[in-house]
Each structure stands twice: as structure tokens, then as C-alpha cells.
Scaffold this motif. Sequence first.
Motif, PDB file in Angstrom:
ATOM      1  N   PRO A  96       0.809  -1.228   0.000  1.00  0.00           N
ATOM      2  CA  PRO A  96       0.000   0.000   0.000  1.00  0.00           C
ATOM      3  C   PRO A  96       0.844   1.281   0.000  1.00  0.00           C
ATOM      4  O   PRO A  96       0.493   2.261  -0.649  1.00  0.00           O
ATOM      5  CB  PRO A  96      -0.834  -0.115   1.280  1.00  0.00           C
ATOM      6  CG  PRO A  96      -0.880  -1.579   1.577  1.00  0.00           C
ATOM      7  CD  PRO A  96       0.450  -2.111   1.119  1.00  0.00           C
ATOM      8  N   LEU A  97       1.973   1.244   0.707  1.00  0.00           N
ATOM      9  CA  LEU A  97       2.864   2.406   0.717  1.00  0.00           C
ATOM     10  C   LEU A  97       3.484   2.603  -0.666  1.00  0.00           C
ATOM     11  O   LEU A  97       3.552   3.723  -1.177  1.00  0.00           O
ATOM     12  CB  LEU A  97       3.939   2.229   1.794  1.00  0.00           C
ATOM     13  CG  LEU A  97       4.933   3.367   1.970  1.00  0.00           C
ATOM     14  CD1 LEU A  97       4.227   4.685   2.273  1.00  0.00           C
ATOM     15  CD2 LEU A  97       5.920   3.020   3.094  1.00  0.00           C
ATOM     16  N   HIS A  98       3.923   1.520  -1.267  1.00  0.00           N
ATOM     17  CA  HIS A  98       4.455   1.565  -2.639  1.00  0.00           C
ATOM     18  C   HIS A  98       3.425   2.191  -3.572  1.00  0.00           C
ATOM     19  O   HIS A  98       3.736   3.093  -4.358  1.00  0.00           O
ATOM     20  CB  HIS A  98       4.804   0.145  -3.103  1.00  0.00           C
ATOM     21  CG  HIS A  98       5.036   0.022  -4.569  1.00  0.00           C
ATOM     22  ND1 HIS A  98       6.285   0.034  -5.137  1.00  0.00           N
ATOM     23  CD2 HIS A  98       4.163  -0.098  -5.605  1.00  0.00           C
ATOM     24  CE1 HIS A  98       6.181  -0.077  -6.445  1.00  0.00           C
ATOM     25  NE2 HIS A  98       4.904  -0.168  -6.763  1.00  0.00           N
ATOM     26  N   ASP A  99       2.186   1.692  -3.503  1.00  0.00           N
ATOM     27  CA  ASP A  99       1.138   2.191  -4.397  1.00  0.00           C
ATOM     28  C   ASP A  99       0.873   3.680  -4.187  1.00  0.00           C
ATOM     29  O   ASP A  99       0.648   4.421  -5.151  1.00  0.00           O
ATOM     30  CB  ASP A  99      -0.152   1.391  -4.194  1.00  0.00           C
ATOM     31  CG  ASP A  99      -0.049  -0.039  -4.725  1.00  0.00           C
ATOM     32  OD1 ASP A  99       0.920  -0.349  -5.447  1.00  0.00           O
ATOM     33  OD2 ASP A  99      -0.941  -0.845  -4.398  1.00  0.00           O
ATOM     34  N   ALA A 100       0.898   4.144  -2.934  1.00  0.00           N
ATOM     35  CA  ALA A 100       0.647   5.560  -2.639  1.00  0.00           C
ATOM     36  C   ALA A 100       1.758   6.441  -3.202  1.00  0.00           C
ATOM     37  O   ALA A 100       1.501   7.488  -3.804  1.00  0.00           O
ATOM     38  CB  ALA A 100       0.502   5.771  -1.133  1.00  0.00           C
ATOM     39  N   VAL A 101       3.019   6.012  -3.018  1.00  0.00           N
ATOM     40  CA  VAL A 101       4.147   6.808  -3.527  1.00  0.00           C
ATOM     41  C   VAL A 101       4.152   6.792  -5.057  1.00  0.00           C
ATOM     42  O   VAL A 101       4.370   7.829  -5.702  1.00  0.00           O
ATOM     43  CB  VAL A 101       5.486   6.299  -2.951  1.00  0.00           C
ATOM     44  CG1 VAL A 101       6.668   7.014  -3.600  1.00  0.00           C
ATOM     45  CG2 VAL A 101       5.516   6.469  -1.435  1.00  0.00           C
ATOM     46  N   LEU A 102       3.867   5.643  -5.640  1.00  0.00           N
ATOM     47  CA  LEU A 102       3.821   5.568  -7.103  1.00  0.00           C
ATOM     48  C   LEU A 102       2.711   6.460  -7.649  1.00  0.00           C
ATOM     49  O   LEU A 102       2.911   7.176  -8.637  1.00  0.00           O
ATOM     50  CB  LEU A 102       3.623   4.124  -7.557  1.00  0.00           C
ATOM     51  CG  LEU A 102       3.601   3.909  -9.070  1.00  0.00           C
ATOM     52  CD1 LEU A 102       4.903   4.377  -9.716  1.00  0.00           C
ATOM     53  CD2 LEU A 102       3.337   2.449  -9.391  1.00  0.00           C
ATOM     54  N   ALA A 103       1.554   6.452  -7.009  1.00  0.00           N
ATOM     55  CA  ALA A 103       0.444   7.304  -7.454  1.00  0.00           C
ATOM     56  C   ALA A 103       0.847   8.774  -7.409  1.00  0.00           C
ATOM     57  O   ALA A 103       0.520   9.547  -8.318  1.00  0.00           O
ATOM     58  CB  ALA A 103      -0.791   7.058  -6.592  1.00  0.00           C
ATOM     59  N   ALA A 104       1.580   9.181  -6.365  1.00  0.00           N
ATOM     60  CA  ALA A 104       2.050  10.573  -6.276  1.00  0.00           C
ATOM     61  C   ALA A 104       3.012  10.881  -7.420  1.00  0.00           C
ATOM     62  O   ALA A 104       2.912  11.928  -8.067  1.00  0.00           O
ATOM     63  CB  ALA A 104       2.722  10.819  -4.927  1.00  0.00           C
ATOM     64  N   ALA A 105       3.944   9.968  -7.701  1.00  0.00           N
ATOM     65  CA  ALA A 105       4.917  10.188  -8.785  1.00  0.00           C
ATOM     66  C   ALA A 105       4.223  10.295 -10.133  1.00  0.00           C
ATOM     67  O   ALA A 105       4.624  11.087 -10.993  1.00  0.00           O
ATOM     68  CB  ALA A 105       5.947   9.070  -8.797  1.00  0.00           C
ATOM     69  N   GLY A 175       6.716   0.194  11.541  1.00  0.00           N
ATOM     70  CA  GLY A 175       5.674  -0.190  10.601  1.00  0.00           C
ATOM     71  C   GLY A 175       5.401   0.862   9.550  1.00  0.00           C
ATOM     72  O   GLY A 175       6.064   1.886   9.461  1.00  0.00           O
ATOM     73  N   VAL A 176       4.382   0.568   8.746  1.00  0.00           N
ATOM     74  CA  VAL A 176       3.989   1.453   7.652  1.00  0.00           C
ATOM     75  C   VAL A 176       3.221   2.640   8.228  1.00  0.00           C
ATOM     76  O   VAL A 176       2.383   2.464   9.108  1.00  0.00           O
ATOM     77  CB  VAL A 176       3.113   0.667   6.647  1.00  0.00           C
ATOM     78  CG1 VAL A 176       2.561   1.580   5.572  1.00  0.00           C
ATOM     79  CG2 VAL A 176       3.924  -0.451   6.013  1.00  0.00           C
ATOM     80  N   PRO A 177       3.502   3.860   7.753  1.00  0.00           N
ATOM     81  CA  PRO A 177       2.785   5.030   8.267  1.00  0.00           C
ATOM     82  C   PRO A 177       1.275   4.882   8.090  1.00  0.00           C
ATOM     83  O   PRO A 177       0.804   4.320   7.104  1.00  0.00           O
ATOM     84  CB  PRO A 177       3.311   6.185   7.418  1.00  0.00           C
ATOM     85  CG  PRO A 177       4.575   5.689   6.806  1.00  0.00           C
ATOM     86  CD  PRO A 177       4.464   4.207   6.713  1.00  0.00           C
ATOM     87  N   ALA A 178       0.521   5.391   9.056  1.00  0.00           N
ATOM     88  CA  ALA A 178      -0.940   5.282   8.998  1.00  0.00           C
ATOM     89  C   ALA A 178      -1.512   6.107   7.863  1.00  0.00           C
ATOM     90  O   ALA A 178      -2.440   5.689   7.181  1.00  0.00           O
ATOM     91  CB  ALA A 178      -1.545   5.719  10.336  1.00  0.00           C
ATOM     92  N   ASP A 179      -0.973   7.299   7.644  1.00  0.00           N
ATOM     93  CA  ASP A 179      -1.501   8.181   6.602  1.00  0.00           C
ATOM     94  C   ASP A 179      -0.620   8.060   5.353  1.00  0.00           C
ATOM     95  O   ASP A 179       0.343   8.808   5.175  1.00  0.00           O
ATOM     96  CB  ASP A 179      -1.555   9.629   7.102  1.00  0.00           C
ATOM     97  CG  ASP A 179      -2.358  10.528   6.179  1.00  0.00           C
ATOM     98  OD1 ASP A 179      -2.564  10.154   5.002  1.00  0.00           O
ATOM     99  OD2 ASP A 179      -2.771  11.607   6.640  1.00  0.00           O
ATOM    100  N   LEU A 180      -0.989   7.109   4.515  1.00  0.00           N
ATOM    101  CA  LEU A 180      -0.184   6.844   3.326  1.00  0.00           C
ATOM    102  C   LEU A 180      -0.163   8.032   2.370  1.00  0.00           C
ATOM    103  O   LEU A 180       0.878   8.360   1.807  1.00  0.00           O
ATOM    104  CB  LEU A 180      -0.714   5.606   2.600  1.00  0.00           C
ATOM    105  CG  LEU A 180      -0.681   4.293   3.382  1.00  0.00           C
ATOM    106  CD1 LEU A 180      -1.334   3.193   2.576  1.00  0.00           C
ATOM    107  CD2 LEU A 180       0.740   3.920   3.750  1.00  0.00           C
ATOM    108  N   ALA A 181      -1.308   8.668   2.187  1.00  0.00           N
ATOM    109  CA  ALA A 181      -1.386   9.802   1.253  1.00  0.00           C
ATOM    110  C   ALA A 181      -0.492  10.938   1.705  1.00  0.00           C
ATOM    111  O   ALA A 181       0.206  11.556   0.899  1.00  0.00           O
ATOM    112  CB  ALA A 181      -2.835  10.264   1.114  1.00  0.00           C
ATOM    113  N   ALA A 182      -0.500  11.232   3.010  1.00  0.00           N
ATOM    114  CA  ALA A 182       0.338  12.324   3.524  1.00  0.00           C
ATOM    115  C   ALA A 182       1.814  11.988   3.355  1.00  0.00           C
ATOM    116  O   ALA A 182       2.622  12.856   2.994  1.00  0.00           O
ATOM    117  CB  ALA A 182       0.013  12.597   4.991  1.00  0.00           C
ATOM    118  N   THR A 183       2.166  10.738   3.601  1.00  0.00           N
ATOM    119  CA  THR A 183       3.563  10.323   3.422  1.00  0.00           C
ATOM    120  C   THR A 183       3.975  10.480   1.966  1.00  0.00           C
ATOM    121  O   THR A 183       5.047  11.012   1.662  1.00  0.00           O
ATOM    122  CB  THR A 183       3.741   8.856   3.869  1.00  0.00           C
ATOM    123  OG1 THR A 183       3.376   8.754   5.253  1.00  0.00           O
ATOM    124  CG2 THR A 183       5.169   8.389   3.683  1.00  0.00           C
ATOM    125  N   ALA A 184       3.121  10.022   1.050  1.00  0.00           N
ATOM    126  CA  ALA A 184       3.429  10.137  -0.375  1.00  0.00           C
ATOM    127  C   ALA A 184       3.505  11.596  -0.804  1.00  0.00           C
ATOM    128  O   ALA A 184       4.421  11.996  -1.533  1.00  0.00           O
ATOM    129  CB  ALA A 184       2.380   9.380  -1.193  1.00  0.00           C
TER     130      ALA A 184
END
Length: 198
Positions: A96-105, A175-184
Motif C-alpha cells: 500500500p505504501l508503494h502504491d501511494a508513492v507511485l500514485a504521487a509520482a 511499521g507502515v505510516p498510517a496516513d499513506l497519502a500524507a507520506t506520499a
Amino acid sequence: MEPSDMMAAVSASLESRTGRRLEDWCGLVEAEARAGRLDPLNQKGVRAWLKEAHALPQNSQWTVADAVARRAGWEPPTLEEHTQAMYSGKKAVLRPLHDAVLAAALTLDGAQAQGRATYIPVVRRTQFAALGPGTRGRLRVGLRFRGPVPDDPRLEAARGFAQATHVIHLAGPDGVPADLAATADSLLPLLRAAWERA
């Protein structure tokens, strides 16, 4: 440049650089395969033979091995298949973190994701970012800066990761950050800085 575009470019110049057309190189490999000395689907083995037996340069090895494998029925994995394979088992938590960062890119104009076995490159005209599972339960985000490096304490010098000059490690023992969108979204200024010169 897409992998298929690079293969086409190498293929087009193969004869002038090596004295043989791609078709001729494929024929040589296939003759070795018919004699039982090579497996046309084993691209690593084909590349090694081309290097050892013919001193063929690396990009040419990859082009010939790819062409021979395709002629033998191989189909390259899709982006999704590459991604699923990378994030299997214990690494699935990072997907999910990968997907969020990729979506931002991919919000950056002209950005496209490509598939690789160990990371997902993001390209404009050339690669500017890469994502892949790292060590200790972290996601690696590689960035390729071709100019001034932004001032961000999260940036570390990259050590041989996917053409990146710098890398950021996300997640880890906590662990993985709770707010994936904010991290991305926090990575967007860095992604944009790399994208601008790609």
C-alpha cells in the motif's frame, strides 16, 4: 526510454556495431539451443554465452537474449506481475505504501511506471525515480538528481540502487505510516525536483 524502445534502438544499430543483424544473432543462439548447449528461455545463460563466445556488449546481449526468448514463446511480465512478485510474503505489508508513492509520482506530467524484477522505475524521458522493497521492512524510494540536490534530511546517498543518486527509506521497525497519502505527498517536492531534469 521504454525497455522496448531501447531494445529497438539497440537492434537497429546491431549490424553496424557487430557485423551481424539481430536475426543472425538469434540464429546463432537457436543453433546452440538445437544442439542442446543453450536454453533459449534462460536469458541469463544466453547473455553469458554471447559475452563469453562472442564478446558481445551488454546492451546487445540483452537485446538478443530477449528476442530469442520471445521467439521461443516467452512473454515479459506485466507491471502488475512484477509488483506482485516484489511484494509477496513478508514484504506484502509495504505494497500500500508503494502504491501511494507511485500514485504521487504519476501525477507528474508524462511520468510512467515500468516493470523490473527488483524495482519499479518511474520515467519521463529518462528515469527519475524508483521504488522497491528495501531492508529491515522499509520501502526504498530512489531519486535521480541531475543538478542541485534538495535540502531534505531524509535523503541519503544511494549505493547502487536503480540509477538513483539519492534514496529515502520509508517505514521500518515502527511499521507502515498510517496516513499513506500524507507520506506520499511529502515526497512530491523531491519527486518533482528529479522529474524536472528527467
